[in-house]
Design a protein around this motif. Structure first.
Motif, PDB file in Angstrom:
ATOM      1  N   HIS A   1      33.314  26.155  23.886  1.00  0.00           N
ATOM      2  CA  HIS A   1      32.104  26.033  23.051  1.00  0.00           C
ATOM      3  C   HIS A   1      32.436  26.359  21.595  1.00  0.00           C
ATOM      4  O   HIS A   1      32.009  25.650  20.683  1.00  0.00           O
ATOM      5  CB  HIS A   1      31.016  26.980  23.569  1.00  0.00           C
ATOM      6  CG  HIS A   1      30.747  26.795  25.032  1.00  0.00           C
ATOM      7  ND1 HIS A   1      30.031  25.739  25.514  1.00  0.00           N
ATOM      8  CD2 HIS A   1      31.145  27.529  26.116  1.00  0.00           C
ATOM      9  CE1 HIS A   1      29.984  25.825  26.837  1.00  0.00           C
ATOM     10  NE2 HIS A   1      30.644  26.896  27.218  1.00  0.00           N
ATOM     11  N   MET A   2      33.193  27.427  21.402  1.00  0.00           N
ATOM     12  CA  MET A   2      33.594  27.803  20.037  1.00  0.00           C
ATOM     13  C   MET A   2      34.447  26.686  19.425  1.00  0.00           C
ATOM     14  O   MET A   2      34.372  26.409  18.233  1.00  0.00           O
ATOM     15  CB  MET A   2      34.405  29.105  20.057  1.00  0.00           C
ATOM     16  CG  MET A   2      33.601  30.322  20.482  1.00  0.00           C
ATOM     17  SD  MET A   2      32.703  31.007  19.076  1.00  0.00           S
ATOM     18  CE  MET A   2      31.831  32.368  19.833  1.00  0.00           C
ATOM     19  N   ARG A   3      35.257  26.048  20.261  1.00  0.00           N
ATOM     20  CA  ARG A   3      36.166  25.011  19.766  1.00  0.00           C
ATOM     21  C   ARG A   3      35.467  23.735  19.311  1.00  0.00           C
ATOM     22  O   ARG A   3      36.108  22.847  18.752  1.00  0.00           O
ATOM     23  CB  ARG A   3      37.163  24.652  20.868  1.00  0.00           C
ATOM     24  CG  ARG A   3      38.170  25.728  21.041  1.00  0.00           C
ATOM     25  CD  ARG A   3      39.492  25.142  21.402  1.00  0.00           C
ATOM     26  NE  ARG A   3      40.534  26.102  21.105  1.00  0.00           N
ATOM     27  CZ  ARG A   3      41.816  25.879  21.275  1.00  0.00           C
ATOM     28  NH1 ARG A   3      42.222  24.731  21.721  1.00  0.00           N
ATOM     29  NH2 ARG A   3      42.692  26.802  20.978  1.00  0.00           N
ATOM     30  N   ARG A   4      34.178  23.630  19.601  1.00  0.00           N
ATOM     31  CA  ARG A   4      33.442  22.432  19.141  1.00  0.00           C
ATOM     32  C   ARG A   4      33.288  22.443  17.628  1.00  0.00           C
ATOM     33  O   ARG A   4      33.010  21.434  17.009  1.00  0.00           O
ATOM     34  CB  ARG A   4      32.059  22.382  19.802  1.00  0.00           C
ATOM     35  CG  ARG A   4      32.110  22.184  21.294  1.00  0.00           C
ATOM     36  CD  ARG A   4      30.710  22.016  21.837  1.00  0.00           C
ATOM     37  NE  ARG A   4      30.245  20.668  21.603  1.00  0.00           N
ATOM     38  CZ  ARG A   4      30.264  19.680  22.489  1.00  0.00           C
ATOM     39  NH1 ARG A   4      30.740  19.907  23.694  1.00  0.00           N
ATOM     40  NH2 ARG A   4      29.818  18.482  22.194  1.00  0.00           N
ATOM     41  N   ILE A   5      33.412  23.629  17.048  1.00  0.00           N
ATOM     42  CA  ILE A   5      33.241  23.753  15.593  1.00  0.00           C
ATOM     43  C   ILE A   5      34.564  23.375  14.920  1.00  0.00           C
ATOM     44  O   ILE A   5      35.603  23.986  15.202  1.00  0.00           O
ATOM     45  CB  ILE A   5      32.854  25.219  15.229  1.00  0.00           C
ATOM     46  CG1 ILE A   5      31.647  25.698  16.052  1.00  0.00           C
ATOM     47  CG2 ILE A   5      32.622  25.384  13.727  1.00  0.00           C
ATOM     48  CD1 ILE A   5      30.374  24.901  15.875  1.00  0.00           C
ATOM     49  N   THR A   6      34.508  22.340  14.067  1.00  0.00           N
ATOM     50  CA  THR A   6      35.737  21.898  13.381  1.00  0.00           C
ATOM     51  C   THR A   6      35.480  21.819  11.876  1.00  0.00           C
ATOM     52  O   THR A   6      34.323  21.726  11.440  1.00  0.00           O
ATOM     53  CB  THR A   6      36.181  20.497  13.859  1.00  0.00           C
ATOM     54  OG1 THR A   6      35.165  19.552  13.468  1.00  0.00           O
ATOM     55  CG2 THR A   6      36.391  20.436  15.365  1.00  0.00           C
ATOM     56  N   LEU A   7      36.554  21.822  11.104  1.00  0.00           N
ATOM     57  CA  LEU A   7      36.417  21.733   9.637  1.00  0.00           C
ATOM     58  C   LEU A   7      35.688  20.451   9.238  1.00  0.00           C
ATOM     59  O   LEU A   7      34.827  20.456   8.356  1.00  0.00           O
ATOM     60  CB  LEU A   7      37.803  21.746   8.978  1.00  0.00           C
ATOM     61  CG  LEU A   7      38.517  23.086   8.942  1.00  0.00           C
ATOM     62  CD1 LEU A   7      39.954  22.896   8.468  1.00  0.00           C
ATOM     63  CD2 LEU A   7      37.799  24.086   8.038  1.00  0.00           C
TER      64      LEU A   7
END
Ligand code: 13P
Ligand code: SF4
Length: 351
Positions: free
Chosen positions: A310-316
């Motif tokens: 879930h945290m990894r869904r956030i990208t630059l």
């Protein structure tokens, strides 16, 4: 032309220098990072970064904009900036919105969930309240607005023990409903027993077949920890090495730890023990990556098959898009918001 972001670029460059892989990533992604930091200044945005964000995203936040769930809620509550961009998961951004209804709260991926928060509904809490009418409800911050709205207190992993004791004392009862993390509920119960306190914690799974767990922390086992200790020469209670564990792990894993706490409490433990040379963290693997640049003298043993999807869904790239277009805004129903604010405020008021 906004220029403040240039000092942030220099800060990121300097703080990642000790980690060659991270620094290389920084050079590759520099133009996206520059654009985000430019918009951060131009639009006067508070960018909050949870400890589990990958290093380049974590570095978009200044030191006083990073932390664990409790610290980030406190920062959101204090902010006077018109826009908050939350680099974490949705329940965290939603908490910031509950605290700041007049502000625009953005998260670059609205689907960034949490295995603790996602399965539980307001009806689940109501069922516990009907079964145990005298017990106050303490709800872990890893929950959505509907669940918080049915709760008496909110808590995070850095204050759960304190909030549970406070709730029992205020309600003059020795039973507290703790929702929704079953392992954490058991861990709190064990701590209370050790302290000789008679409070009973009622958590999902204790009297029913419900169960709340973090899909990341449930993966750690006591046997793994013992093997890691042996393989990496980290004896228990040593002065120069340690195993640090998050509250969301299983009770038997906490027993193997030198210290357990919230993500920021684990970081503080390292700060307070400057003799440490080697650390194993039983938590999301990006946390160790972030600590590696903060404590270059410490060798971090990392389990990088263990990360939060879930945290990894956030990208630059998603962050840039969200900021440029001011999209992916958190919306909260106003009457639910009001009811959910009360338990959060009660938590923030406990000293
Ligand atoms: P912290 O409040 O310790 O940062 O924990 C949040 C979380 O989701 C851990 O999995
Ligand atoms: Fe939720 Fe676990 Fe991810 Fe934290 S690490 S956000 S508790 S799934």
């Amino acid at each position: 032309m906004v220029r403040v972001h240039e000092s942030s670029i220099k800060r990121i460059d300097a703080s990642l220098k000790s980690q060659p892989d991270q620094h290389l990533d920084f050079l590759v992604k520099k133009s996206v990072i520059e654009k985000i930091l430019y918009l951060k200044e131009k639009k006067n945005v508070l960018i909050l970064g949870h400890n589990y964000m990958e290093p380049l995203i974590f570095q978009l936040s200044e030191k006083n904009e990073r932390g664990d769930s409790l610290a980030l809620s406190q920062m959101a509550a204090r902010s006077n900036k018109p826009i908050i961009l939350f680099n974490g998961v949705r329940f965290m951004a939603e908490t910031a919105k509950i605290l700041n209804p007049g502000k625009k709260v953005l998260i670059s991926d609205l689907e960034a969930g949490c295995s603790l928060a996602d399965p539980f509904t307001a009806e689940d809490v109501v069922a516990y309240k009907l079964k145990f009418p005298d017990a106050p409800v303490v709800t872990y911050i890893n929950s959505y607005v509907e669940v918080k709205a049915e709760s008496d207190y909110c808590c995070t992993s850095s204050n759960c023990l304190k909030v549970v004791k406070y709730a029992a004392k205020e309600a003059k009862t020795n039973r507290v409903i703790f929702f929704p993390d079953s392992f954490m509920g058991k861990n709190i119960q064990n701590e209370l027993k050790q302290e000789g306190t008679s409070i009973e914690i009622i958590y999902p799974g204790k009297y029913d077949d419900k169960f709340g767990k973090c899909e990341v922390h449930e993966k750690f086992t006591a046997e793994q920890i013992r093997e890691i200790r042996e393989q990496h020469k980290i004896p228990k209670s040593s002065e120069d090495s340690a195993v640090l564990v998050h509250w969301e792990c299983k009770p038997e894993v906490l027993k193997e730890a030198d210290f357990f706490g919230s993500t920021s409490q684990m970081a503080n433990y390292i700060k307070e023990n400057p003799r440490l040379k080697k650390v194993y963290l039983a938590t999301e693997c990006e946390m160790a990556a972030n600590l590696a640049s903060e404590f270059p003298q410490v060798e971090f043993i990392r389990s990088c098959s263990i990360f939060c999807e879930h945290m990894r869904r956030i990208t630059l790239e998603k962050i840039l898009y969200s900021l440029e277009n001011e999209v992916y805004e958190i919306e909260v129903n106003p009457s639910l918001r009001k009811r959910a604010l009360a338990p959060i405020k009660r938590m923030l008021a406990i000293k």
